[in-house]
Scaffold this motif. Structure first.
Motif, PDB file in Angstrom:
ATOM      1  N   MET A   1       0.836  -1.198   0.000  1.00  0.00           N
ATOM      2  CA  MET A   1       0.000   0.000   0.000  1.00  0.00           C
ATOM      3  C   MET A   1       0.874   1.252   0.000  1.00  0.00           C
ATOM      4  N   LEU A   2       0.552   2.176  -0.909  1.00  0.00           N
ATOM      5  CA  LEU A   2       1.267   3.438  -0.947  1.00  0.00           C
ATOM      6  C   LEU A   2       0.759   4.365   0.163  1.00  0.00           C
ATOM      7  N   GLU A   3       1.599   5.282   0.606  1.00  0.00           N
ATOM      8  CA  GLU A   3       1.150   6.288   1.558  1.00  0.00           C
ATOM      9  C   GLU A   3       0.171   7.250   0.887  1.00  0.00           C
ATOM     10  N   ILE A   4       0.552   7.705  -0.316  1.00  0.00           N
ATOM     11  CA  ILE A   4      -0.303   8.621  -1.086  1.00  0.00           C
ATOM     12  C   ILE A   4      -0.298   8.170  -2.539  1.00  0.00           C
ATOM     13  N   GLU A   5      -1.476   8.064  -3.138  1.00  0.00           N
ATOM     14  CA  GLU A   5      -1.585   7.753  -4.568  1.00  0.00           C
ATOM     15  C   GLU A   5      -2.196   8.947  -5.279  1.00  0.00           C
ATOM     16  N   VAL A   6      -1.610   9.334  -6.390  1.00  0.00           N
ATOM     17  CA  VAL A   6      -2.107  10.453  -7.182  1.00  0.00           C
ATOM     18  C   VAL A   6      -2.969   9.900  -8.314  1.00  0.00           C
ATOM     19  N   ILE A   7      -4.217  10.302  -8.352  1.00  0.00           N
ATOM     20  CA  ILE A   7      -5.174   9.812  -9.349  1.00  0.00           C
ATOM     21  C   ILE A   7      -5.124  10.706 -10.581  1.00  0.00           C
ATOM     22  N   GLU A   8      -4.852  10.091 -11.738  1.00  0.00           N
ATOM     23  CA  GLU A   8      -4.777  10.845 -12.988  1.00  0.00           C
ATOM     24  C   GLU A   8      -5.949  10.569 -13.916  1.00  0.00           C
ATOM     25  N   ASP A   9      -6.540   9.402 -13.804  1.00  0.00           N
ATOM     26  CA  ASP A   9      -7.641   9.035 -14.686  1.00  0.00           C
ATOM     27  C   ASP A   9      -8.926   9.754 -14.268  1.00  0.00           C
ATOM     28  N   PRO A  10      -9.565  10.483 -15.188  1.00  0.00           N
ATOM     29  CA  PRO A  10     -10.786  11.226 -14.840  1.00  0.00           C
ATOM     30  C   PRO A  10     -11.894  10.328 -14.273  1.00  0.00           C
TER      31      PRO A  10
END
Length: 215
Positions: A1-10
């Motif tokens: 599990m990542l600490e923070i995931e950046v969502i790019e898909d609309p």
């Protein structure tokens, strides 16, 4: 599990913004099944399964294990990250462009820079994770109180001079060969952003694991 995931898909961003799915993502910071989630969020298991399938389809939750209970197979899932940020890439056609602004005192330019940082860091973190490499970053966060606007302006001016001096000292943009024997100009480029802005009078309270346990 990542600490923070950046969502790019609309579509993934839209899915994550649904209030019920946001609650499910929060609960799935620890592995759980649809039955367990149903009791926590107060929804029928079938309804929870519907939301879980949508989140899994967009890569926001992942299967941890499957448990056999009689004639039923129970799926245990977990969120892919402890926290999420939506990248400006998700709103590409209307995302702020730092190149549109040139005023270093512009709040809009600062916001555009922050948006670009989220976008770039999201890609860098994903790339580093895929390559199983550590990402070299550095940040300073603090607060400073100015007696007057003149003091603030003077601080900004001195800070700019100091940063420029350091950039001139360490920037590898020339020609020839360094003392180490490696050719000049062959180093890894880094982005430098220095920001100064007023502190919110009512700070945003971050969500804590303790609050989650008390829900």
């Amino acid at each position: 599990m990542l600490e923070i995931e950046v969502i790019e898909d609309p579509a993934a961003a839209e899915a994550s913004l649904d209030p019920i799915r946001t609650r499910i993502l929060r609960e799935l910071s620890k592995p759980g099944s649809a039955t367990q989630l149903a009791a926590k969020v107060g929804l029928p298991r079938q309804k929870v399964n519907y939301h879980l399938k949508a989140l899994e389809r967009h890569g926001l939750v992942e299967l941890v294990e499957e448990r056999r209970k009689g004639n039923v197979t129970e799926r245990v899932l977990q969120a892919t990250a402890a926290s999420y940020l939506i990248s400006p890439v998700a709103l590409a056609s209307v995302a702020p462009d730092p190149h549109r602004f040139s005023d270093r005192f512009s709040a809009f330019w600062l916001l555009a820079l922050a948006g670009r940082m989220v976008q770039e860091m999201g890609k860098l973190i994903a790339g580093a994770a895929a390559a199983r490499q550590k990402l070299a970053t550095f940040a300073i966060d603090g607060e400073i109180t100015f007696r007057t606007a003149a003091d603030r302006a003077a601080f900004a001016e001195e800070l700019g001079v100091a940063v420029t001096r350091l950039v001139d000292k360490y920037h590898d943009g020339g020609s020839g060969t360094r003392r180490s024997g490696t050719p000049a100009g062959s180093g890894r480029k880094h982005r430098l952003v220095v920001a100064l802005h007023p502190v919110l009078k009512t700070p945003i309270k971050p969500f804590s694991a303790k609050e989650q346990d008390n829900d």
